[in-house]
Design an enzyme around this catalytic site. Structure first.
Site, PDB file in Angstrom:
ATOM      1  N   TYR A 110      51.957-130.682 -24.382  1.00  0.00           N
ATOM      2  CA  TYR A 110      51.823-132.120 -24.143  1.00  0.00           C
ATOM      3  C   TYR A 110      50.741-132.362 -23.096  1.00  0.00           C
ATOM      4  O   TYR A 110      50.758-131.771 -22.019  1.00  0.00           O
ATOM      5  CB  TYR A 110      53.148-132.695 -23.646  1.00  0.00           C
ATOM      6  CG  TYR A 110      53.101-134.178 -23.352  1.00  0.00           C
ATOM      7  CD1 TYR A 110      52.978-135.099 -24.386  1.00  0.00           C
ATOM      8  CD2 TYR A 110      53.177-134.636 -22.047  1.00  0.00           C
ATOM      9  CE1 TYR A 110      52.935-136.458 -24.121  1.00  0.00           C
ATOM     10  CE2 TYR A 110      53.142-136.002 -21.773  1.00  0.00           C
ATOM     11  CZ  TYR A 110      53.025-136.909 -22.804  1.00  0.00           C
ATOM     12  OH  TYR A 110      52.979-138.251 -22.543  1.00  0.00           O
ATOM     13  N   ASP A 142      45.063-127.433 -18.724  1.00  0.00           N
ATOM     14  CA  ASP A 142      45.880-128.560 -18.284  1.00  0.00           C
ATOM     15  C   ASP A 142      46.897-128.020 -17.278  1.00  0.00           C
ATOM     16  O   ASP A 142      47.945-127.503 -17.653  1.00  0.00           O
ATOM     17  CB  ASP A 142      46.574-129.208 -19.474  1.00  0.00           C
ATOM     18  CG  ASP A 142      47.446-130.387 -19.071  1.00  0.00           C
ATOM     19  OD1 ASP A 142      47.650-130.587 -17.855  1.00  0.00           O
ATOM     20  OD2 ASP A 142      47.931-131.099 -19.963  1.00  0.00           O
ATOM     21  N   LYS A 188      50.663-134.584 -10.482  1.00  0.00           N
ATOM     22  CA  LYS A 188      51.959-134.296  -9.890  1.00  0.00           C
ATOM     23  C   LYS A 188      51.864-133.898  -8.417  1.00  0.00           C
ATOM     24  O   LYS A 188      51.886-134.756  -7.542  1.00  0.00           O
ATOM     25  CB  LYS A 188      52.707-133.253 -10.732  1.00  0.00           C
ATOM     26  CG  LYS A 188      53.005-133.759 -12.154  1.00  0.00           C
ATOM     27  CD  LYS A 188      53.909-132.830 -12.917  1.00  0.00           C
ATOM     28  CE  LYS A 188      54.120-133.294 -14.346  1.00  0.00           C
ATOM     29  NZ  LYS A 188      54.957-134.488 -14.497  1.00  0.00           N
TER      30      LYS A 188
END
Length: 437
Positions: free
Chosen positions: A146, A241, A269
């Site tokens: 994702y 990623d 994050k």
């Protein structure tokens, strides 16, 4: 659901009247475990307290950002000091440069970095940059990885190893998805076949180094290195990623752990310390194509806002500064290892097939349908995982004061605020939950 969660249920009913599905991000709806979502009121250290007053050891940690735990004093102070000066100016501040220098100092492959507001912004911007830099239109991603909800990334893999993207959500046009190629994660031959057929049209490979959005799937030995070589052999860029793995697998991310040299890296994050932040960075010659240095346009009113920069800077500085010979990050790694080893021990002792993984401060586990199974791809996860058993385990752990991800297909996290006693309590609760009918 019981009276234990009465206020949460009432709040969820009210939320559904004004928010689609009652949540602002789908996984929060608890569809993966059933029942109604828990509404939280307070976080402190390693613990969460819900609106009904129930306390939990937290292994979700806002889905990864809270490396230092909830409401860490250094992060709170940084935010407090900045907010009295102003939350956003829409103009440059010294905080942006400071955090950029910290990121570059920790991640060897990054020579320049651009801050954005989310992981989705980071990945879609990095891919736009890759297309601008190479002059090509197609990208290769992997099933079950994702990378945010940009149109071109909401793509479903077909049954073949060489699959043109098909829209995976209403509202995503066939045109938006047409340039996205997919292969199964950990299937190197599938990626090679795609490049053999269309390599001259592919701008970049983008991959999660740990597939942490289909559970916790580690790369096969040599897999990531081979993908990087494959991209470069065909003139494409290799994009990691690391929105989730950045500063959690190691201070320099998964790329340092596996000695990788990506052309571009996506972050998020942890670099916001709990506030919304994303970033993409990499080789200077590639990043110099980003406006205003170059022609690839990307902008954001709140990008690099001083509150988020201050929180992220305080997080990185605190996490990797030794205290009595050990950094807070190293403390969290040790606890993650202890938790993972404890879960493996319970699996063997109780005869319950679990696949447990852990790297750095991240961990994950699958309930397997049969002993001897091993998940290494999304196709495996769909066939081998007992999601219903995980749902029962999730609620049993909640009742025992431990909050795990409300989905079998999400990673877990440790923080510097957790303690050895917390891990012991968690394993004791897990033993009871695994034995519960």
């Amino acid at each position: 659901m019981t009276e234990r969660y009465q206020k949460s249920q009432e709040l969820f009913a009210a939320a559904q009247q004004v928010i689609p599905g009652g949540v602002n991000s789908p996984v929060r709806a608890f569809r993966g475990v059933g029942g109604s979502p828990i509404f939280f009121a307070k976080g402190e250290g390693s613990r969460l307290t819900d609106v009904d007053g129930n306390s939990y050891l937290d292994y979700v940690l806002s889905w990864g950002p809270l490396l230092l735990g909830h409401a860490h004093a250094a992060v709170n102070q940084a935010i407090s000091d900045q907010v009295v000066l102003g939350a956003s100016f829409g103009a440059p501040t010294a905080q942006e440069t400071k955090l950029a220098e910290q990121v570059i100092g920790l991640v060897p492959s990054i020579e320049q970095v651009r801050f954005v507001n989310s992981g989705t912004e980071a990945t879609m911007s990095a891919l736009r940059l890759a297309r601008a830099f190479t002059g090509r239109e197609k990208i290769l991603k992997f099933t079950g990885c994702y990378h945010g909800h940009a149109d071109m990334l909401l793509v479903q893999a077909g049954s073949g190893v060489v699959t043109l993207g098909l829209p995976d959500s209403p509202g995503v046009t066939a045109g938006a998805a047409a340039g996205t190629l997919t292969a199964e994660y950990n299937d190197l031959e599938a990626a090679k076949a795609i490049f053999a057929a269309q390599g001259s049209e592919i701008a970049a490979i983008i991959v999660e180094p740990i597939a942490a959005n289909m559970g916790f799937v580690l790369p096969e030995p040599g897999y990531l290195e081979a993908l990087c070589e494959l991209a470069h052999a065909h003139g494409a860029l290799f994009i990691l990623d690391e929105v989730m793995t950045g500063f959690r697998v190691s201070p320099g991310g998964a790329q340092v752990h596996w000695n990788l040299k990506p052309d571009l890296t996506c972050l998020g994050k942890v670099i916001g310390g709990g506030l919304p932040v994303g970033a993409y960075g990499g080789r200077r010659d590639v990043m110099q194509h980003v406006a205003p240095a170059g022609p690839m346009y990307q902008a954001g009113t709140l990008s690099g806002n001083p509150l988020a920069m201050a929180a992220g800077s305080a997080t990185l500085e605190t996490a990797f500064t030794p205290v009595e010979g050990k950094t807070p990050f190293e403390h969290a790694v040790g606890l993650a290892e202890a938790l993972a080893n404890g879960m493996r021990g319970l699996s063997e002792e109780l005869g319950i097939p679990l696949q447990v993984g852990q790297v750095g401060t991240m961990f994950g586990f699958y309930f397997l349908r049969e002993a001897g199974m091993h998940v290494k791809s999304y196709a495996d996860a769909k066939q081998m995982v007992d999601a219903e058993r995980y749902a029962r385990f999730f609620w049993a752990m909640c009742e025992r004061g431990v909050y795990l991800a409300p989905s079998q297909f999400e990673a877990g996290f440790l923080s510097a605020a957790h303690s050895a006693a917390d891990v012991e309590q968690t394993l004791s609760a897990a033993r009871e939950a695994l034995q519960a009918k």
